[in-house]
Design an enzyme around this catalytic site. Structure first.
Site, PDB file in Angstrom:
ATOM      1  N   GLU A   1     175.737   8.912 185.336  1.00 34.76           N
ATOM      2  CA  GLU A   1     174.895   7.930 184.501  1.00 34.76           C
ATOM      3  C   GLU A   1     175.144   8.091 183.040  1.00 34.76           C
ATOM      4  O   GLU A   1     175.049   9.446 182.393  1.00 34.76           O
ATOM      5  CB  GLU A   1     173.317   8.450 184.677  1.00 34.76           C
ATOM      6  CG  GLU A   1     172.704   8.217 185.997  1.00 34.76           C
ATOM      7  CD  GLU A   1     171.073   8.411 186.180  1.00 34.76           C
ATOM      8  OE1 GLU A   1     170.542   8.915 185.222  1.00 34.76           O
ATOM      9  OE2 GLU A   1     170.561   7.903 187.114  1.00 34.76           O
TER      10      GLU A   1
ATOM     11  N   GLU B   1     162.559   9.400 176.481  1.00 39.26           N
ATOM     12  CA  GLU B   1     163.365  10.597 176.577  1.00 39.26           C
ATOM     13  C   GLU B   1     162.777  11.785 175.989  1.00 39.26           C
ATOM     14  O   GLU B   1     161.911  11.762 175.117  1.00 39.26           O
ATOM     15  CB  GLU B   1     164.906  10.504 175.671  1.00 39.26           C
ATOM     16  CG  GLU B   1     165.441   9.036 176.308  1.00 39.26           C
ATOM     17  CD  GLU B   1     165.912   9.130 177.896  1.00 39.26           C
ATOM     18  OE1 GLU B   1     165.865  10.003 178.304  1.00 39.26           O
ATOM     19  OE2 GLU B   1     166.159   7.832 178.304  1.00 39.26           O
TER      20      GLU B   1
END
Length: 293
Positions: free
Chosen positions: A43, A54
């Site tokens: 990824e 995040e």
């Protein structure tokens, strides 16, 4: 669409790094080190200025990448410059996908796709470019399943998988809508519960895997996996793969802060990748074997 092939024979190790962190050339070396260490899918984070989904570690990586000049077009060049033989997935945010192509005269057109959107609008230009450079799937953390129709249509057109993140709280109709549109694998967001020296899988992780057991798509668990022992426990609990980001980004950040050579950091990433992959394989060996008839 073929990311499922990475999970076919053994548990998949899916590492994450922010593309361009801490700079373009070093980041190429780091991603290639993960491939050498046993990554089955990688990824790549395409940085967005407001990475709301995040944690602090990856937010800092995104800042470093942006400060080093990473943009969508530079990201696509980055993918083309990589020398790896594993599937690549782009992880980014829907605003960036949607807006891509607005400033590119070659992307502007009066033609319309089957959904009636002009080619200069919506996710289609981004998906088309991603497919052209070799990206095989997308992870879009801020895109709810009920709003994924245009992106799902574009991914179908250009043969990209669309991976959804399933949290422990994702249930009922919302989960159904996600799973009806997912392809490649499901990103199962979970945490490890740690009690003293004993590393175990918490109830929420096991519950998430159980809720997804009837769906014929690989389940890759991420969030909090840092060691081979973590990977082993997650896979032995039934995961088809592991996703690891922060533990790897920490290695990059530490090397950058200490002024370590690119080769030294790449070696540490490769070693950590091997540790995690080997842990996943041990976990698969510990699963109960089906009885022979």
């Amino acid at each position: 669409m073929g990311l499922e092939r990475a999970f076919a024979d053994e548990p998949a190790f899916v590492p994450y790094l922010a593309a361009g962190d801490p700079n373009y050339e070093a980041s190429l070396e780091y991603v290639e080190a993960l491939a050498r260490g046993g990554a089955d899918v990688i990824e790549l984070g395409l940085p967005f200025s407001e990475p709301i989904a995040e944690g602090k570690t990856i937010q800092n990586a995104i800042v470093r990448s942006l400060e080093a000049g990473m943009t969508p077009d530079r990201f696509f060049q980055f993918v083309e410059d990589l020398d790896v033989d594993v599937p690549l997935v782009c992880m980014t945010y829907y605003n960036l996908i949607y807006q891509y192509g607005e400033g590119d005269s070659e992307s502007r057109s009066d033609s319309e796709n089957a959904s009636g959107e002009t080619a200069s609008q919506g996710p289609r230009p981004f998906v088309e470019k991603a497919a052209a450079v070799g990206i095989e799937g997308l992870v879009v953390p801020d895109l709810p399943g009920e709003e994924a129709g245009p992106l799902r249509t574009a991914c179908d057109e250009f043969d990209l998988d669309l991976v959804f993140i399933v949290a422990p709280t994702t249930k009922g109709d919302r989960l159904e809508r996600m799973l009806e549109q997912v392809s490649g694998y499901v990103y199962v967001q979970a945490r490890l519960g740690v009690t003293g020296a004993r590393e175990d899988v918490d109830d929420a992780t096991e519950d998430s895997l159980a809720r997804l057991s009837d769906w014929d798509v690989p389940k890759a668990v991420g969030f909090g996996i840092k060691t081979g022992a973590h990977a082993e426990r997650i896979v032995s609990a039934g995961a088809d793969g592991i996703i690891v980001g922060s533990a790897l980004v920490d290695i990059v950040a530490e090397g950058h802060e200490n002024g370590d050579s690119t080769d030294a950091v790449a070696d540490r990433l490769e070693a950590k990748a091997r540790e995690l992959k080997e842990g996943a394989l041990r976990g698969a060996a510990e699963r109960p074997q089906p009885e022979r008839t």
